[in-house]
Design a protein around this motif. Structure first.
Motif, PDB file in Angstrom:
ATOM      1  N   UNK A   1      -8.695  -2.312  -5.818  1.00 12.08           N
ATOM      2  CA  UNK A   1      -8.270  -2.730  -7.151  1.00 12.08           C
ATOM      3  C   UNK A   1      -7.676  -1.581  -7.954  1.00 12.08           C
ATOM      4  N   UNK A   2      -7.309  -0.510  -7.277  1.00 13.55           N
ATOM      5  CA  UNK A   2      -6.713   0.644  -7.964  1.00 13.55           C
ATOM      6  C   UNK A   2      -5.536   1.185  -7.160  1.00 13.55           C
ATOM      7  N   UNK A   3      -4.691   0.303  -6.716  1.00  9.07           N
ATOM      8  CA  UNK A   3      -3.583   0.757  -5.890  1.00  9.07           C
ATOM      9  C   UNK A   3      -2.497   1.470  -6.702  1.00  9.07           C
ATOM     10  N   UNK A   4      -2.348   1.168  -7.976  1.00  6.49           N
ATOM     11  CA  UNK A   4      -1.397   1.919  -8.800  1.00  6.49           C
ATOM     12  C   UNK A   4      -1.851   3.365  -8.937  1.00  6.49           C
ATOM     13  N   UNK A   5      -3.138   3.552  -9.175  1.00  5.69           N
ATOM     14  CA  UNK A   5      -3.693   4.897  -9.282  1.00  5.69           C
ATOM     15  C   UNK A   5      -3.572   5.631  -7.947  1.00  5.69           C
ATOM     16  N   UNK A   6      -3.862   4.928  -6.867  1.00 11.43           N
ATOM     17  CA  UNK A   6      -3.738   5.526  -5.540  1.00 11.43           C
ATOM     18  C   UNK A   6      -2.306   5.956  -5.273  1.00 11.43           C
ATOM     19  N   UNK A   7      -1.368   5.086  -5.575  1.00 15.27           N
ATOM     20  CA  UNK A   7       0.044   5.395  -5.346  1.00 15.27           C
ATOM     21  C   UNK A   7       0.471   6.622  -6.138  1.00 15.27           C
ATOM     22  N   UNK A   8       0.061   6.668  -7.398  1.00 19.99           N
ATOM     23  CA  UNK A   8       0.440   7.812  -8.245  1.00 19.99           C
ATOM     24  C   UNK A   8      -0.092   9.110  -7.678  1.00 19.99           C
ATOM     25  N   UNK A   9      -1.347   9.121  -7.291  1.00 18.90           N
ATOM     26  CA  UNK A   9      -1.948  10.369  -6.827  1.00 18.90           C
ATOM     27  C   UNK A   9      -1.371  10.812  -5.490  1.00 18.90           C
TER      28      UNK A   9
ATOM     29  N   UNK B   1       0.803  -1.218   0.000  1.00 16.00           N
ATOM     30  CA  UNK B   1       0.000   0.000   0.000  1.00 16.00           C
ATOM     31  C   UNK B   1       0.836   1.268   0.000  1.00 16.00           C
ATOM     32  N   UNK B   2       2.037   1.214   0.564  1.00 16.69           N
ATOM     33  CA  UNK B   2       2.786   2.459   0.708  1.00 16.69           C
ATOM     34  C   UNK B   2       4.296   2.305   0.603  1.00 16.69           C
ATOM     35  N   UNK B   3       4.848   1.237   1.159  1.00 21.82           N
ATOM     36  CA  UNK B   3       6.306   1.165   1.294  1.00 21.82           C
ATOM     37  C   UNK B   3       7.001   1.008  -0.051  1.00 21.82           C
ATOM     38  N   UNK B   4       6.512   0.096  -0.893  1.00 22.37           N
ATOM     39  CA  UNK B   4       7.200  -0.125  -2.169  1.00 22.37           C
ATOM     40  C   UNK B   4       7.186   1.132  -3.018  1.00 22.37           C
ATOM     41  N   UNK B   5       6.075   1.860  -2.998  1.00 26.93           N
ATOM     42  CA  UNK B   5       5.990   3.106  -3.751  1.00 26.93           C
ATOM     43  C   UNK B   5       6.906   4.173  -3.201  1.00 26.93           C
TER      44      UNK B   5
ATOM     45  N   UNK C   1       5.934  16.768   8.106  1.00 30.90           N
ATOM     46  CA  UNK C   1       5.880  17.727   6.999  1.00 30.90           C
ATOM     47  C   UNK C   1       4.611  17.590   6.183  1.00 30.90           C
ATOM     48  N   UNK C   2       4.020  16.405   6.170  1.00 28.35           N
ATOM     49  CA  UNK C   2       2.800  16.146   5.397  1.00 28.35           C
ATOM     50  C   UNK C   2       2.202  14.836   5.872  1.00 28.35           C
ATOM     51  N   UNK C   3       0.930  14.639   5.538  1.00 29.29           N
ATOM     52  CA  UNK C   3       0.235  13.415   5.948  1.00 29.29           C
ATOM     53  C   UNK C   3      -0.777  13.011   4.889  1.00 29.29           C
ATOM     54  N   UNK C   4      -1.001  11.700   4.816  1.00 32.96           N
ATOM     55  CA  UNK C   4      -1.997  11.127   3.898  1.00 32.96           C
ATOM     56  C   UNK C   4      -2.856  10.160   4.698  1.00 32.96           C
ATOM     57  N   UNK C   5      -4.176  10.279   4.558  1.00 31.69           N
ATOM     58  CA  UNK C   5      -5.075   9.295   5.169  1.00 31.69           C
ATOM     59  C   UNK C   5      -5.921   8.655   4.072  1.00 31.69           C
ATOM     60  N   UNK C   6      -6.072   7.355   4.165  1.00 28.82           N
ATOM     61  CA  UNK C   6      -6.635   6.557   3.079  1.00 28.82           C
ATOM     62  C   UNK C   6      -7.646   5.554   3.643  1.00 28.82           C
ATOM     63  N   UNK C   7      -8.911   5.986   3.871  1.00 29.12           N
ATOM     64  CA  UNK C   7      -9.536   7.289   3.655  1.00 29.12           C
ATOM     65  C   UNK C   7      -9.507   8.094   4.959  1.00 29.12           C
TER      66      UNK C   7
ATOM     67  N   UNK D   1      -0.883  20.297   9.797  1.00 28.68           N
ATOM     68  CA  UNK D   1      -0.088  19.564   8.815  1.00 28.68           C
ATOM     69  C   UNK D   1      -0.832  19.457   7.488  1.00 28.68           C
ATOM     70  N   UNK D   2      -0.180  19.733   6.348  1.00 30.08           N
ATOM     71  CA  UNK D   2      -0.823  19.495   5.053  1.00 30.08           C
ATOM     72  C   UNK D   2      -1.318  18.049   4.969  1.00 30.08           C
ATOM     73  N   UNK D   3      -2.580  17.881   4.573  1.00 34.00           N
ATOM     74  CA  UNK D   3      -3.246  16.582   4.700  1.00 34.00           C
ATOM     75  C   UNK D   3      -3.950  16.207   3.400  1.00 34.00           C
ATOM     76  N   UNK D   4      -3.579  15.068   2.834  1.00 35.52           N
ATOM     77  CA  UNK D   4      -4.283  14.516   1.670  1.00 35.52           C
ATOM     78  C   UNK D   4      -5.253  13.458   2.160  1.00 35.52           C
ATOM     79  N   UNK D   5      -6.502  13.534   1.702  1.00 33.52           N
ATOM     80  CA  UNK D   5      -7.553  12.617   2.137  1.00 33.52           C
ATOM     81  C   UNK D   5      -8.123  11.913   0.913  1.00 33.52           C
ATOM     82  N   UNK D   6      -8.036  10.586   0.867  1.00 29.34           N
ATOM     83  CA  UNK D   6      -8.663   9.860  -0.235  1.00 29.34           C
ATOM     84  C   UNK D   6     -10.155   9.696   0.046  1.00 29.34           C
ATOM     85  N   UNK D   7     -10.943   9.684  -1.035  1.00 34.49           N
ATOM     86  CA  UNK D   7     -12.391   9.523  -0.899  1.00 34.49           C
ATOM     87  C   UNK D   7     -12.895   8.575  -1.989  1.00 34.49           C
ATOM     88  N   UNK D   8     -12.977   7.266  -1.692  1.00 33.38           N
ATOM     89  CA  UNK D   8     -13.450   6.325  -2.699  1.00 33.38           C
ATOM     90  C   UNK D   8     -14.974   6.303  -2.792  1.00 33.38           C
TER      91      UNK D   8
END
Length: 407
Positions: free
Chosen positions: A387-395, A175-179, A255-261, A341-348
């Motif tokens: 089923x869209x982890x490549x897209x998630x990783x890119x964004x 989900x995160x480390x390889x990317x 410095x930044x954070x991402x929550x999924x979702x 903290x700057x925060x990216x929030x995914x919303x599926x």
């Protein structure tokens, strides 16, 4: 609509829990933590409510793929061994969760032991610079793994990856480390209170005040050699969509954070399944009556009772009303406005566990939050868009790269 699309919509199993789990594991293939053919072959023909076969399928698949890893390792083929061990660990992770629906939990610890052994063998054979670490935490330590990027330079940005309530480290790798490693970040993963080894081997429980966990983790990272202290970010998946914002309300050095979702109130994934009459008893402090009603209802539904006990264990194995009260403490409504903290929030689209809460979190943190939507049309719906982890990783990494470039 073509056949593939029909399969995507209808799912891979008539059991919605099985279906979602299959989607999650298939999504790991993007990062090497599963292989599509062996997954689909393993689950083929499992009945809707055949929980024994469901457990056996994943446990047996883990055994078979771990044996491939052993043979490859003995033959000196470390890359092949690492690939097999990573997949085996992910498959055992599903088997661990599958124990929740079995008549007995006797197979839990042996299965988890196999899961962790496969993960450790992955760490020992992968060409990635990976090492186990012990993170100081209160009067003990948290087990973790630090991954060093092969990127040039003496100091790298770091991504701290926080798991959900029951995810495996192999899944978190995908989900995160390889990317992160592919983009020049170092990465840290760990088991916190109530997660995986901390629950199964040390009998710790979750805690709602996750800043008590994430602050010492950050202290550890900042004390680690080769870290760019101005570019340490944090990623949280599934229930960590609550834990990370909660910590950020008190810990402002990331410095930044991402929550999924985004998760504002964990308890809704519990209370949304309860009748309003039962919730009314809780609101009126009729805990004893609530417990009696729950005990009666679960006596008539032994499968649901087993699942409840399994899911309640990380909260302390309390009574029914006490468990709900404990889970209700996992809310960031009152604290979120302190996040800087700057925060990216995914919303599926079609989020099934915490619908609408990504937008709620954004509304509570309007000056720092960016919401990125994922849709069914992109094949990116459902919780954590499995089923869209490549897209998630890119964004998420394109956003993170841009934020950290300004640091």
């Amino acid at each position: 609509m073509g056949k593939a699309a029909e399969t995507f919509v209808a799912g891979f199993s008539a059991n919605p829990d099985f279906d979602f789990e299959i989607r999650c594991v298939l999504g790991l293939a993007f990062a090497g933590a599963s292989d599509t053919g062996e997954v689909l072959a393993a689950v083929n023909g499992i009945g809707k409510n055949d929980h024994e076969s469901w457990f056996a399928a994943w446990d047996s698949l883990g055994d078979r793929v771990a044996a491939i890893g052993d043979a490859s390792s003995e033959g000196g083929h470390d890359e092949s061994a690492a690939s097999a061990y990573l997949r085996a660990s992910a498959y055992y992770g599903v088997a661990v969760n599958a124990v929740s629906a079995l008549d007995s939990v006797d197979r839990l610890l042996p299965t988890f032991t196999k899961q962790r052994r496969a993960w450790e063998r992955f760490i020992g054979t992968t060409s990635v610079d990976a090492r186990s670490v012990e993170i100081p935490y209160e009067n003990t330590t948290l087990p973790g793994y630090y991954f060093r990027s092969a990127a040039p330079g003496d100091a790298h940005p770091v991504l701290v990856a926080v798991n959900g309530s029951d995810g495996s480290l192999a899944a978190l790798w995908a989900s995160a480390v390889s990317g992160a490693l592919a983009r020049g970040y170092d990465a840290l993963v760990f088991d916190g209170p109530g997660q995986q080894s901390m629950l199964f081997e040390r009998d710790t429980t979750f805690r709602s005040d996750w800043e008590a966990v994430l602050t010492p983790v950050l202290d550890f990272v900042l004390g680690h050699a080769g870290v760019d202290a101005d570019r340490v970010a944090v990623y949280g998946i599934s229930q960590a969509g609550y834990w990370v914002p909660r910590a950020l309300a008190f810990e402002h050095r990331f410095a930044a954070a991402i929550v999924d979702p985004g998760v504002v109130d964990v308890s809704t994934s519990w209370t949304s399944h309860l009748p309003k009459s039962l919730l009314k008893l809780l609101d009126e402090n009729e805990n004893a009556k609530f417990d009696r009603e729950m005990a009666l209802g679960l006596k008539l539904a032994p499968g649901a009772a087993r699942t409840w006990n399994f899911r309640a264990r990380p909260y302390g194995g309390l009574g029914y009303a006490e468990t709900i009260e404990a889970v209700r403490a996992y809310s960031v409504v009152e604290e979120a406005d302190a996040i800087t903290t700057p925060l990216l929030i995914t919303e599926p689209e079609d989020e099934q566990f915490w619908p609408g809460q990504s937008q709620q979190l954004a509304a509570l943190t309007p000056t720092v939050s960016t919401v990125v939507k994922f849709t069914a049309a992109e094949g990116a719906n459902y919780h954590c868009q499995p089923l869209a982890r490549a897209l998630t990783e890119q964004r998420m990494f394109d956003w993170l790269d841009a934020v950290l470039a300004s640091k």
